[in-house]
Design an enzyme around this catalytic site. Structure first.
Site: not given
Length: 185
Positions: A23, A46, A48, A59, A62, A72, A119, A132, A166
């Site tokens: 399969r 959490q 995301n 991106r 952070h 993460k 990250h 995430y 920004d």
């Protein structure tokens, strides 16, 4: 799950260990017991998702600072990204160093990002979706970041950068971010 340590202490590449049949295949993408067996976070609070439409977009970078610092586990489920992490742990021998991996829907690889790391990622294809798992709830009071093009870090983004928010464009360099004084620890 196959855990492979990366060059930065505490960071791991996570690959599937598929069991094939007629399969297709079946594989665990998360296993608390496997993570705990090597001392990694096995509790996520959490999940995301981000969707980025344009190839070359960056991106990040952070992080969440203490007491809301987070671990993460990141996987690209559509398209392909170059994922980069930066060690921001005060006193770490690899402070300010980075490593990166290509994560894609095709390779199904994930990256385990320890607490105290920034990250970010760059999309290698249009229309990428990234998922995430995080170990702490998001807290706007504890969010921070460092500039994706900080020459002191020198991340080798594989494509020309075609888009940055920004907010991310205004992020400080590592030296001005407060890192080394408890940020991200």
């Amino acid at each position: 799950m196959i855990l492979t340590p990366l060059t930065l202490n505490g960071a791991f590449r996570i690959d599937l260990d598929p069991h094939h049949d007629a399969r297709g295949f079946f594989a665990r993408q998360f296993c608390a017991a496997t993570l705990a067996s090597v001392g990694l976070n096995d509790h996520w609070v959490q999940g995301n998702t981000s969707v980025t439409e344009r190839q070359g977009t960056v991106r990040g970078l952070h992080f969440q600072s203490a007491p809301r610092a987070e671990v993460k586990m990141v996987r690209c489920v559509r398209g392909a990204i170059f994922d980069a992490i930066v060690d921001m742990r005060p006193g770490s021998a690899s402070f300010g160093n980075w490593t990166g991996l290509t994560l894609s829907a095709q390779n199904r690889t994930a990256i385990y990002v320890p607490q105290g790391f920034a990250h970010g990622f760059q999309t290698l294809e249009p229309d990428c979706e990234v998922m995430y798992l995080v170990s702490a709830p998001y807290s706007p009071l504890h969010e921070g970041g460092i500039h994706h093009a900080d020459p002191a870090i020198g991340i080798g983004w594989p494509l020309p950068v075609t888009g940055v928010s920004d907010r991310d464009q205004a992020l400080p360099a590592l030296a001005a971010s407060g890192a080394g004084s408890g940020a991200g620890s």
